[in-house]
Design a protein around this motif. Structure first.
Motif, PDB file in Angstrom:
ATOM      1  N   LEU A 153       0.834  -1.197   0.000  1.00  0.00           N
ATOM      2  CA  LEU A 153       0.000   0.000   0.000  1.00  0.00           C
ATOM      3  C   LEU A 153       0.869   1.246   0.000  1.00  0.00           C
ATOM      4  O   LEU A 153       0.580   2.216  -0.694  1.00  0.00           O
ATOM      5  N   GLY A 154       1.946   1.175   0.784  1.00  0.00           N
ATOM      6  CA  GLY A 154       2.823   2.332   0.902  1.00  0.00           C
ATOM      7  C   GLY A 154       3.393   2.743  -0.445  1.00  0.00           C
ATOM      8  O   GLY A 154       3.465   3.932  -0.759  1.00  0.00           O
ATOM      9  N   ILE A 155       3.765   1.759  -1.256  1.00  0.00           N
ATOM     10  CA  ILE A 155       4.326   2.075  -2.571  1.00  0.00           C
ATOM     11  C   ILE A 155       3.307   2.857  -3.386  1.00  0.00           C
ATOM     12  O   ILE A 155       3.627   3.858  -4.017  1.00  0.00           O
ATOM     13  N   TYR A 156       2.056   2.428  -3.343  1.00  0.00           N
ATOM     14  CA  TYR A 156       1.026   3.122  -4.110  1.00  0.00           C
ATOM     15  C   TYR A 156       0.705   4.470  -3.509  1.00  0.00           C
ATOM     16  O   TYR A 156       0.541   5.457  -4.217  1.00  0.00           O
ATOM     17  N   ILE A 157       0.610   4.507  -2.173  1.00  0.00           N
ATOM     18  CA  ILE A 157       0.305   5.772  -1.515  1.00  0.00           C
ATOM     19  C   ILE A 157       1.410   6.784  -1.787  1.00  0.00           C
ATOM     20  O   ILE A 157       1.157   7.957  -2.053  1.00  0.00           O
ATOM     21  N   PHE A 170       5.350   3.320   5.674  1.00  0.00           N
ATOM     22  CA  PHE A 170       6.430   4.295   5.728  1.00  0.00           C
ATOM     23  C   PHE A 170       7.526   3.918   4.732  1.00  0.00           C
ATOM     24  O   PHE A 170       7.916   4.689   3.861  1.00  0.00           O
ATOM     25  N   MET A 171       8.026   2.679   4.866  1.00  0.00           N
ATOM     26  CA  MET A 171       9.092   2.200   3.988  1.00  0.00           C
ATOM     27  C   MET A 171       8.672   2.258   2.527  1.00  0.00           C
ATOM     28  O   MET A 171       9.388   2.772   1.666  1.00  0.00           O
ATOM     29  N   GLY A 172       7.468   1.716   2.241  1.00  0.00           N
ATOM     30  CA  GLY A 172       7.000   1.674   0.862  1.00  0.00           C
ATOM     31  C   GLY A 172       6.765   3.064   0.308  1.00  0.00           C
ATOM     32  O   GLY A 172       7.078   3.349  -0.842  1.00  0.00           O
ATOM     33  N   GLY A 173       6.210   3.935   1.158  1.00  0.00           N
ATOM     34  CA  GLY A 173       5.832   5.255   0.692  1.00  0.00           C
ATOM     35  C   GLY A 173       7.006   6.111   0.273  1.00  0.00           C
ATOM     36  O   GLY A 173       6.955   6.821  -0.731  1.00  0.00           O
TER      37      GLY A 173
END
Lengths: 503, 200
Positions: free
Chosen positions: A26-30, A65-68
């Motif tokens: 989700l973070g990557i997309y967000i 956090f990490m992905g975002g």
């Protein structure tokens, strides 16, 4: 060592692992979708997850956090629209690479470098935090006060137009945090006589309003949708490419960890400084910077992910956030009954190792998800703003309501949203406000303790500061920051901009 | 606003940053900055806010000792007032906005006022009409205004979103959502009873 068992907690428990994976995904997309931000998502999530177990909530937030922080790079490369401020520098060389048809390579390289940066940041966290927390036990109230002040000043100096606006915002946050009954004397402060104000203004409400609704309103200025025009090729970067740039990425990750560890500053500053460093250090780039230099892509990406690990250092050892997202996570820890501060490592050391283990897991998922699923990504990221923005408002409203099932909170969120929108419009930053709110209690408590222990004798307080080398150093840094005519960071950014103009 | 690379190779996003945002912007300015319409007014409003807060802090009863409950608030508000004075002066020193820039245009792009109004109506309706109905209406109207395609498409999306959010929040997050005159819970309970009745 039982600490190792806490480290692996997220790895062994399938539901925690799923949550971490989900969070990272989700973070990557967000992070990628302009209009969504990690601060927005985590603020809203705190309210939703407050009935969850704290480990579950943390796993999700750490993943996001990490992905975002990484996700913003993808739209920066594909659309020249950084999905997150941490990806601003990535667009400078990422987009030209994409224009040359090398979008896939760019994304792949930035993914791997983000992963490397992330690991470095986590390593710094794992090594530095335990030693720092021992040192932190020697901190006097005045030291906490000075570090908190430093954090607000640092964030303020990065703000919109000027240090003055940043300081203003930070002070406003501190005042908002003081609304309610004084914890020491039960004296009403800033309550305007309303009993309903005695418990103060919830920081979560302020966050959802300032980071969520205000951002939605701001995005109404940018309604036009951009289309991904490039053909995206294979994502997996070549080993030789990685090896060639390894040294630069490690240096950038080092820079990122340190900047992340500074209270208040995070991935966005880290990325800019690493980019600047890369420019200075790379003698003969095969492609000039600004036109698709790979060095210009990997430096900011490694740095901003390293800053994630770094940001947890002051947060877990001193209870002072390393950046905006950790500020929000501190709010989450409070809600779940934990006490971020030096005692956190002493009373509940499992939280520290759990977070470290979680970060590593999230980092691994980041590399996995980052190198796959690009077609789905392109589809989703082009979701029209007209659909996205009302949805975010809906989620913000639900998030506000979920806190205490009161519509009053929802109105507060709308009010903060409108106010935050105007602030952003006129060159103020909302980050210092949130930082001020989170640190308000810490500042108040430590001020009182400092002053009461010297029996209200301010001269004695001053002598106390001068008697401790730590306090003196901190005080000097604070004074230097204030006295600097142009704050350090904006001068640096100005110089960076000037160099870009000339190129 | 379409994003195409500028001929010089410099990313256009950097130019965009200067227009609205100065958040983390690497802004590339080609002419001296001009005030935005309403910027001076807002600066004065912030100064007024700071002064009002200082007045409130001054009013906090208690001795004027450093450890008194009102002292730190006063100090913080004093700093606020000082910094407000600084940026008010700075804003004065910045060139006045272009004649053609109107406050309304800059502050409220098309869609902002209706959107805010809609959001306010939505929250008002929440208490009376309940979550499901209000959200459905809000989403449908908001999406059709902003997305500017067939309103039926908006309705479909709204419906899907509300169902998804409702399930997600009731099941996963266990969050209670406002109920209005549409007694969702009673209906759900009746439906469950009926299903159980059928199986007898």
């Amino acid at each position: 060592m039982e600490n190792i068992s806490f480290f692996f907690m997220a790895w062994m428990d399938p539901s925690l692992m799923i949550l971490t994976a989900l969070g990272t995904f989700l973070g990557i997309y967000i992070g990628a979708i302009p209009g969504l931000s990690v601060t927005m998502a985590v603020s809203i999530l705190i309210s939703f997850t407050f009935r969850w177990d704290v480990n579950d909530a943390l796993a999700l937030m750490v993943g996001i956090f990490m992905g975002g922080v990484y996700g913003g790079a993808r739209t920066a490369i594909l659309l020249n629209i950084p999905g997150a401020p941490a990806a601003l520098a990535t667009a400078l060389d990422g987009y030209p690479l994409a224009q040359k048809g090398q979008a896939g390579q760019a994304i792949g390289l930035s993914t791997v470098m983000s992963g490397i940066g992330g690991f470095v940041g986590i390593a710094v966290l794992a090594v530095a935090a335990p030693s720092l927390s021992e040192f932190a036990l020697t901190f006097q109230p005045r030291d906490y006060l000075l570090v908190a002040l430093l954090g607000i000043l640092l964030v303020g100096s990065l703000s919109g137009d000027s240090l003055a606006k940043g300081v203003f915002a930070g002070c406003l946050g501190v005042v908002i945090g003081m609304v309610g009954l004084d914890p020491l004397t039960a004296q009403e402060r800033f309550t305007l006589g309303y009993i309903s104000m005695w418990s103060g203004i919830s920081p979560i409400v302020a966050m959802i309003g300032l980071f969520g609704v205000a951002e939605v309103l701001r995005q109404l200025h940018y309604m036009g949708a951009a289309r991904v025009r490039q053909d995206i090729g294979g994502l997996i970067p070549s080993l030789s490419d990685i090896r060639r740039h390894l040294s630069l990425s490690l240096q950038s990750a080092g820079i990122g960890s340190v900047i992340g560890a500074l209270p208040g500053t995070g991935g966005d500053v880290a990325a800019l400084m690493a980019y600047d460093h890369a420019r200075r250090v790379t003698r003969n780039p095969e492609v000039p910077f600004g036109q698709g230099a790979k060095e210009g892509l990997i430096a900011p990406e490694a740095a901003n992910n390293a800053a994630v690990g770094g940001a947890f250092v002051p947060m877990l050892t001193l209870g002072i956030p390393g950046d905006a997202v950790t500020a929000i996570i501190i709010g989450a820890l409070f809600i779940h009954g934990l006490n971020p501060g030096p005692m956190l490592m002493v009373e509940t050391p499992y939280i520290f190792w759990f977070i470290v283990g979680n970060l590593v897991l999230a980092n691994i998922f980041l590399v996995i998800f980052g190198l796959t699923g690009i077609r789905l990504f392109v589809r989703i990221v082009q979701i029209p703003k007209g659909v996205l923005l009302p949805l975010i408002l809906l989620l913000s409203v639900v998030g506000a309501y979920a806190l205490s099932n009161s519509l009053a909170d929802v109105w507060w969120v709308l009010a903060f949203g409108l106010f935050g929108y105007l602030l952003k419009l006129y060159g103020f930053q909302v980050g210092p406000i949130v930082l001020g709110i989170i640190l308000s209690r810490l500042i108040d408590d430590n001020w009182r303790r400092m002053v009461i222990s010297e029996r209200d004798d301010l001269a004695a307080v001053l002598r106390g500061i001068l008697s401790s080398p730590l306090s003196t150093t901190l005080a000097l840094v604070v004074i230097l920051l204030v006295l600097g005519q142009t704050p350090i960071w904006s001068r640096l950014r100005g110089a960076l901009a000037a160099r870009l103009r000339r190129s | 606003m379409t994003m195409t690379g500028s001929p010089g190779g410099l990313p256009v996003s950097a130019h965009r940053a200067q227009d609205f945002d100065r958040e983390a912007g690497v802004s590339i300015e080609t002419e001296p900055r001009r005030r935005k319409p309403g910027e001076l007014l807002f600066a004065y409003l912030m100064l007024a806010l700071a002064m009002w807060l200082f007045w409130l802090a001054w009013g906090i009863p208690g001795a004027r000792r450093p450890s008194a409950p009102g002292t730190l608030p006063m100090a913080v508000c004093a700093i606020m007032v000082l910094s407000a004075l600084v940026f008010v002066v700075r804003t004065h020193l910045t060139a006045a906005p272009h004649r053609s820039d109107s406050v309304l245009q800059r502050v409220a792009p098309p869609g902002l006022v209706p959107f805010v109004g809609l959001a306010a109506l939505y929250v008002l309706a929440l208490d009376h009409a309940g979550f499901v109905l209000s959200s459905l209406v809000f989403l449908t109207v908001a999406i059709s205004i902003l997305d500017r395609r067939h309103p039926l498409r908006a309705l479909v999306i709204a419906f899907g979103a509300v169902v998804l959010v409702y399930l997600l929040f009731r099941m996963v997050f266990q969050v209670l959502l406002p109920e209005g005159f549409v007694p969702e819970r009673q209906w759900l309970a009746i439906a469950e009873d009926w299903l159980r009745g059928r199986n007898r």
